[in-house]
Write a protein that holds these residues in place. Structure first.
Motif, mmCIF file in Angstrom:
data_model
loop_
_atom_site.group_PDB
_atom_site.id
_atom_site.type_symbol
_atom_site.label_atom_id
_atom_site.label_comp_id
_atom_site.label_asym_id
_atom_site.label_seq_id
_atom_site.Cartn_x
_atom_site.Cartn_y
_atom_site.Cartn_z
ATOM 1 N N GLN A 35 2.212 5.865 7.375
ATOM 2 C CA GLN A 35 0.993 5.212 7.835
ATOM 3 C C GLN A 35 0.494 4.229 6.935
ATOM 4 O O GLN A 35 0.177 3.222 7.454
ATOM 5 C CB GLN A 35 -0.098 6.450 7.861
ATOM 6 N N ARG A 36 1.046 4.218 5.751
ATOM 7 C CA ARG A 36 0.522 3.206 4.793
ATOM 8 C C ARG A 36 1.374 1.940 5.130
ATOM 9 O O ARG A 36 0.965 0.750 5.231
ATOM 10 C CB ARG A 36 0.728 3.760 3.307
ATOM 11 N N GLN A 39 0.616 -0.300 7.843
ATOM 12 C CA GLN A 39 -0.501 -1.093 7.589
ATOM 13 C C GLN A 39 0.061 -2.571 7.182
ATOM 14 O O GLN A 39 -0.713 -3.621 6.917
ATOM 15 C CB GLN A 39 -1.633 -0.519 6.704
#
Length: 259
Positions: A35-36, A39
């Motif tokens: 998820q990081r 980004q």
């Protein structure tokens, strides 16, 4: 700038068994990492796992994952197989984000991709930040890097480099009175590659300095490849190697500034 993030995930961690699936605020750690990475400016984020349970956990939370062999001896071998499975061209940019870095800054991922994109003479890119603590400088668990004038790595070591000849208290080995100036650099374990080099790297013979220092990136330098270094202003958040690290990161996610 188009690039792919590949996150190698291995279940057989000696210090923290089943580490990729360790719960962090309700999600498996490897999902937090993905998820990081999502980004960042990456066009694709893929987890390369050695266990179907990791693939299933990622897919259950909307993250792409693929199953690789269990017998790889290093993360770079797993990345090379992932490049093949994904059908990446030799000039495709790949960033290796470690699967135990749930607090990795997305901007750092972009910067490591860009340092390689901007340096066609380099085979790899990586990152570093200034060391401001003397104990960190002398700690063999902290990997240091020295660079040339063009920010190409000259050497990586667990030893305190550059060695400050006149900076010792009493002339004894390692008894430094202060940090050298300019500040030494701590290596950050994130790498960018071109897929063609990733396919080649596992075929390179291990280097004596690699075995002595237990640092795989020294194999690239030994064989004449160049590693471009992006120097960032701040250290990334803590990674997870041990149960104590896991509790620390859980506390950060549970706090008011949780990611």
């Amino acid at each position: 700038m188009n690039y792919t993030v590949i996150i190698p995930a291995r279940m057989a961690s000696s210090r923290l068994p089943d580490k990729p699936l360790a719960d962090i605020a309700g999600l498996p750690m490897v999902v937090r990492v993905a998820q990081r990475a999502a980004q960042s400016g990456a066009t694709r984020v893929v987890v390369a796992a050695d266990d179907p349970r990791v693939v299933q956990a990622c897919q259950a939370h909307g993250m792409e994952a693929l199953l690789t062999r269990q017998d790889h001896v290093s993360g770079s071998d797993r990345l090379a197989e992932a490049c093949e499975l994904l059908g990446l061209s030799d000039d495709a940019l790949v960033v290796n984000v470690q699967g135990d870095e749930p607090l990795i800054p997305p901007t750092l991922i972009d910067e490591v991709a860009r340092v390689l994109a901007d340096r066609p003479e380099a085979s790899m890119g990586t990152a570093a930040h200034a060391i401001h603590d003397l104990a960190e400088f002398t700690n063999p668990n902290v990997v240091k890097v020295v660079m040339d004038a063009r920010q190409i790595a000259l050497y990586f070591s667990r030893a305190p480099i550059p060695w400050w000849r006149d900076g010792q208290k009493d002339g004894s080995s390692g008894g430094f009175k202060a940090l050298p100036s300019p500040a030494p650099l701590r290596h950050i374990g994130i790498y960018s590659y071109r897929a063609g080099f990733l396919r080649q790297f596992p075929q390179l013979a291990p280097a004596p300095i690699e075995s002595l220092e237990s640092l795989e990136q020294l194999r690239a330098l030994w064989h004449g490849h160049r590693i471009a270094v992006h120097v960032t202003d701040a250290a990334p958040g803590p990674g997870v190697d041990t149960p104590a690290d896991l509790e620390r990161v859980r506390g950060i996610f549970a706090g008011p500034a949780a990611a």
